[in-house]
Design an enzyme around this catalytic site. Structure first.
Site, PDB file in Angstrom:
ATOM      1  N   GLU A 125       0.859  -1.181   0.000  1.00 13.46           N
ATOM      2  CA  GLU A 125       0.000   0.000   0.000  1.00 13.46           C
ATOM      3  C   GLU A 125       0.902   1.240   0.000  1.00 13.46           C
ATOM      4  O   GLU A 125       1.355   1.682  -1.039  1.00 13.46           O
ATOM      5  CB  GLU A 125      -1.008  -0.041   1.161  1.00 13.46           C
ATOM      6  CG  GLU A 125      -2.019  -1.165   0.929  1.00 13.46           C
ATOM      7  CD  GLU A 125      -3.214  -1.180   1.862  1.00 13.46           C
ATOM      8  OE1 GLU A 125      -3.196  -0.506   2.918  1.00 13.46           O
ATOM      9  OE2 GLU A 125      -4.201  -1.878   1.525  1.00 13.46           O
TER      10      GLU A 125
HETATM   11  C1  HEC Z   1      -2.959   1.294  -1.767  1.00 12.05           C
HETATM   12  C2  HEC Z   1      -4.348   1.461  -1.434  1.00 12.05           C
HETATM   13  C3  HEC Z   1      -4.719   1.985  -0.069  1.00 12.05           C
HETATM   14  C4  HEC Z   1      -4.157   3.005   0.659  1.00 12.05           C
HETATM   15  C5  HEC Z   1      -2.980   3.890   0.276  1.00 12.05           C
HETATM   16  C6  HEC Z   1      -4.937   3.116   1.862  1.00 12.05           C
HETATM   17  N1  HEC Z   1      -5.935   2.203   1.874  1.00 12.05           N
HETATM   18 FE1  HEC Z   1      -7.375   1.998   3.281  1.00 12.05          FE
HETATM   19  N2  HEC Z   1      -7.949   0.263   2.460  1.00 12.05           N
HETATM   20  C7  HEC Z   1      -7.468  -0.257   1.271  1.00 12.05           C
HETATM   21  C8  HEC Z   1      -7.946  -1.606   1.120  1.00 12.05           C
HETATM   22  C9  HEC Z   1      -7.649  -2.543  -0.054  1.00 12.05           C
HETATM   23  C10 HEC Z   1      -8.726  -1.887   2.269  1.00 12.05           C
HETATM   24  C11 HEC Z   1      -9.411  -3.203   2.617  1.00 12.05           C
HETATM   25  C12 HEC Z   1      -8.378  -4.110   3.263  1.00 12.05           C
HETATM   26  C13 HEC Z   1      -8.987  -5.278   3.964  1.00 12.05           C
HETATM   27  O1  HEC Z   1     -10.152  -5.200   4.367  1.00 12.05           O
HETATM   28  O2  HEC Z   1      -8.278  -6.269   4.158  1.00 12.05           O
HETATM   29  C14 HEC Z   1      -8.722  -0.673   3.064  1.00 12.05           C
HETATM   30  C15 HEC Z   1      -9.438  -0.489   4.262  1.00 12.05           C
HETATM   31  C16 HEC Z   1      -9.562   0.716   4.930  1.00 12.05           C
HETATM   32  C17 HEC Z   1     -10.523   1.000   5.970  1.00 12.05           C
HETATM   33  C18 HEC Z   1     -11.583   0.064   6.529  1.00 12.05           C
HETATM   34  C19 HEC Z   1     -12.950   0.372   5.973  1.00 12.05           C
HETATM   35  C20 HEC Z   1     -13.938  -0.697   6.316  1.00 12.05           C
HETATM   36  O3  HEC Z   1     -15.128  -0.485   6.093  1.00 12.05           O
HETATM   37  O4  HEC Z   1     -13.548  -1.770   6.788  1.00 12.05           O
HETATM   38  C21 HEC Z   1     -10.307   2.292   6.362  1.00 12.05           C
HETATM   39  C22 HEC Z   1     -11.067   3.073   7.425  1.00 12.05           C
HETATM   40  C23 HEC Z   1      -9.196   2.789   5.586  1.00 12.05           C
HETATM   41  N3  HEC Z   1      -8.777   1.812   4.714  1.00 12.05           N
HETATM   42  C24 HEC Z   1      -8.598   4.045   5.742  1.00 12.05           C
HETATM   43  C25 HEC Z   1      -7.340   4.356   5.189  1.00 12.05           C
HETATM   44  C26 HEC Z   1      -6.461   5.407   5.661  1.00 12.05           C
HETATM   45  C27 HEC Z   1      -6.762   6.351   6.801  1.00 12.05           C
HETATM   46  C28 HEC Z   1      -5.341   5.389   4.873  1.00 12.05           C
HETATM   47  C29 HEC Z   1      -4.088   6.225   4.970  1.00 12.05           C
HETATM   48  C30 HEC Z   1      -3.387   6.219   6.220  1.00 12.05           C
HETATM   49  C31 HEC Z   1      -5.551   4.328   3.908  1.00 12.05           C
HETATM   50  N4  HEC Z   1      -6.746   3.704   4.166  1.00 12.05           N
HETATM   51  C32 HEC Z   1      -4.672   4.046   2.875  1.00 12.05           C
HETATM   52  C33 HEC Z   1      -6.653   0.401   0.373  1.00 12.05           C
HETATM   53  C34 HEC Z   1      -5.829   1.477   0.719  1.00 12.05           C
END
Ligand code: HEC
Ligand code: HEC
Ligand code: HEC
Ligand code: HEC
Ligand SMILES: [Ca+2]
Ligand SMILES: [Ca+2]
Lengths: 332, 332
Positions: A125
């Site tokens: 990520e």
């Molecule tokens: C490269 C892509 C990427 C980046 C950059 C990223 N995310 Fe995500 N995010 C995802 C993915 C894919 C998931 C689901 C992962 C899983 O459930 O295993 C996720 C899950 C989440 C969730 C959970 C939502 C739920 O309903 O379960 C949150 C809140 C979130 N991210 C916030 C953030 C925040 C804050 C940042 C920065 C610090 C961030 N993400 C950076 C791809 C990304």
């Protein structure tokens, strides 16, 4: 007299919070506007959310994958991460994620604060380490001042970073969808078709899993309850955490708020359209095959769940200085 | 009386446009605020500027490389493009780029409209084709309506797309820097050190190339005029276009507006700090070695050139529909 003047606003306030009062007995409640926000902390969190310097490359921010111009997702089957890595699972929206019982598809983070540490250090990520992210922020005087303002001390640590991001995420709720206007008493807010869709949604049993203000996010349920779900995606759901076979394919039920914006659908992103997702849900979760007309009605209803998108000025980030560590997009 | 009432605002207006009136004879003029903007066109252009669906992957927008939270650049030595491709040259800021005589380091695009077509179809930037970008936009009803509103017809073509983006870019000027406040008559806007830096900047000859409101952007000059510039970067400058040997290493002089924010410096991004860039300029363009104190004064002056950053709400993009072509991040 004086009593009355105090009572009326208090009652209005109560109506605001417990907004189902207008249509008692509905299994879904309107989204409440953001409450008890520490504004300075949330402003700091907004900057961090948009800051690609929290990634190894200096190129990927939270907003890259949870784009607040696009419903809080990237609208990709699976995400693009550091080095153009292909992600393992569909990125859920951050909109209304503060209403979730736990974070991630398998709930492995208890809350938004715990979640926010994950992507920074995830190699595919943001590809960084917490230590390097903190040294970067420590090297940016504009941030150091803001951490002091918000937390009373200029020390920067991952705990404060994730706390600020989580505070910002609390503001990312989407009240005032047409359906919420209807829930709050406006009979004209939904068309006859949308209302027919809502009736079907309740009567056929969708509501068993997609309920509460977020219409999801509050339980883990098996994908493929009645008939198995076939996918090439390797995710196991809860079983990946518990090791229990019965937990295989149990995922957190996703919110249906703003679902018009969060395509493609399911944890593997394999359903491109809402009609496809509704059809699959009917057959696999309820053993029911909807007619094209019924599917259309449910889809029309689901599109009435798009609320006011968070609106704010693009944050201006404090610049790096000669002392700030530089990003490393192409090296090891 | 009536005449007077009309005359005074007219004179103020004149003073606003020809703002050097307060300090006649200065070789640098204040940045004028955005003028003659077609607001609807610029709003459409803003959405397009932020829309990653103009790229093959659905992941890269203009704002990815010209991040308006970070001075209109990516702050990388060379950019990251489609498939994590490493770009050939440092990304210049889009701030005040409407003041340039031509676009790109070698001026190969005549204006912003011509420029904006380039990155969409550049394989190592957005990696798309104009045809696919247009079909994507045609498949998004919210855009089709907006093109009709702005251009009087719902047809979408690359000409309108680039015209709208260019209109938005016209708004990306940064008036009101401390130095501009000083130019407009506020004696207290600059410190003694900053003023000393400005004097050095004029007396030692920087002003020969970095002049006009943008302090650059209005001529092509040889990098390494007095002593050769050594770099591993393959860019040839103007010679790449003209084939003329004398044009080798002639680059468009970059604007020094907001230069505090547009690190790293030079077309190859090899100078990490402003002090380094100033030292190189002194030696290679003027044959002059500044003392550490002189360099410090010039750097302090250059930091007074940071103006008001464009401030606007993050645009909310119209969603794709079942008919919109999908992005293709990992395929061919
Ligand atoms: C490269 C892509 C990427 C980046 C950059 C990223 N995310 Fe995500 N995010 C995802 C993915 C894919 C998931 C689901 C992962 C899983 O459930 O295993 C996720 C899950 C989440 C969730 C959970 C939502 C739920 O309903 O379960 C949150 C809140 C979130 N991210 C916030 C953030 C925040 C804050 C940042 C920065 C610090 C961030 N993400 C950076 C791809 C990304
Ligand atoms: C037994 C629980 C259950 C029932 C009943 C149920 N769902 Fe779901 N729903 C889920 C789960 C779990 C997922 C996530 C599945 C996945 O991603 O693999 C989901 C996903 C969805 C999605 C995709 C959301 C997204 O963002 O990816 C839609 C749309 C949806 N459901 C609508 C419905 C409709 C309409 C019905 C009734 C016809 C329904 N659901 C019935 C549990 C349920
Ligand atoms: C992958 C990175 C990347 C993307 C995406 C990108 N640019 Fe650029 N941009 C660059 C680089 C690198 C240059 C310098 C190229 C050169 O001079 O040869 C540049 C040059 C420019 C310039 C010229 C500025 C000057 O002073 O000469 C403008 C204006 C510009 N881009 C606007 C845009 C717009 C509008 C978009 C979206 C349609 C866009 N860019 C997308 C990297 C990018
Ligand atoms: C003969 C013309 C000329 C003179 C004189 C000159 N410059 Fe430059 N300047 C340029 C050119 C051309 C570039 C771009 C060089 C490159 O990127 O390879 C540049 C680049 C710069 C940069 C980096 C800007 C960026 O965004 O990358 C700074 C800072 C700068 N000049 C400051 C100065 C200072 C201070 C002086 C006086 C000591 C000076 N210049 C004198 C032509 C000149
Ligand atoms: Ca999705
Ligand atoms: Ca630069």
């Amino acid at each position: 007299m004086k009593l009355n003047r105090l009572l009326i606003p208090a009652l209005l306030l109560y109506a605001g919070f417990q907004a189902e009062a207008s249509r008692p007995g509905e299994p879904i409640q309107p989204i409440a506007p953001p409450q008890e926000i520490n504004l300075a902390k949330s402003e700091l969190g907004k900057k961090l959310y948009f800051d690609p310097r929290l990634s190894k490359s200096g190129f990927i921010s939270c907003n890259s994958c949870h784009n607040l111009s696009m419903g809080g997702t990237d609208n990709l089957k699976t995400s693009i991460g550091h080095g153009w890595a292909q992600g393992p699972i569909n990125a859920p929206t951050v909109l209304n994620s503060s209403l979730n019982i736990a974070q991630f598809w398998d709930g492995r983070a208890a809350d938004l604060k715990e979640q926010a540490g994950g992507p920074i250090a995830n190699p595919s990520e943001m590809g960084f380490t917490h230590e390097l992210a903190i040294s970067t922020l420590e090297g940016i005087p504009g941030y150091v001042r803001e951490f002091e303002l918000v937390f009373g001390s200029p020390a920067v640590d991952i705990d404060k970073v994730t706390e600020a991001i989580a505070e910002f995420e609390k503001t990312l709720v989407t009240p005032n969808s047409p359906f919420d206007q209807w829930l709050l008493g406006d009979d004209d807010a939904l068309s006859a078709k949308e209302l027919a869709g809502y009736e079907l949604f309740k009567l056929s049993g969708c509501i068993a899993c997609h309920n509460g203000p977020a219409m999801g996010g509050n339980s883990f349920q098996k994908m493929g309850l009645v008939a198995p779900y076939e996918t090439e995606n390797a995710a196991e759901g809860l079983a990946g955490l518990t090791g229990i076979d019965a937990d295989r394919f149990k995922f957190k039920v996703p919110t249906l708020r703003n679902v018009e914006l969060t395509y493609p659908y399911f944890h593997d992103g394999e359903a491109e359209t809402l009609a496809e997702a509704v059809d699959v849900m009917g057959r696999l979760q309820l053993g029911r095959t909807f007619s094209p007309e019924e599917t259309e009605q449910i889809v029309a209803y689901l599109k009435s769940l798009t609320g006011d998108q968070p609106s704010f000025a693009l944050p201006i980030l404090p610049p790096s200085t000669d002392q700030t560590p530089r990003p490393n997009p192409f090296g090891n």
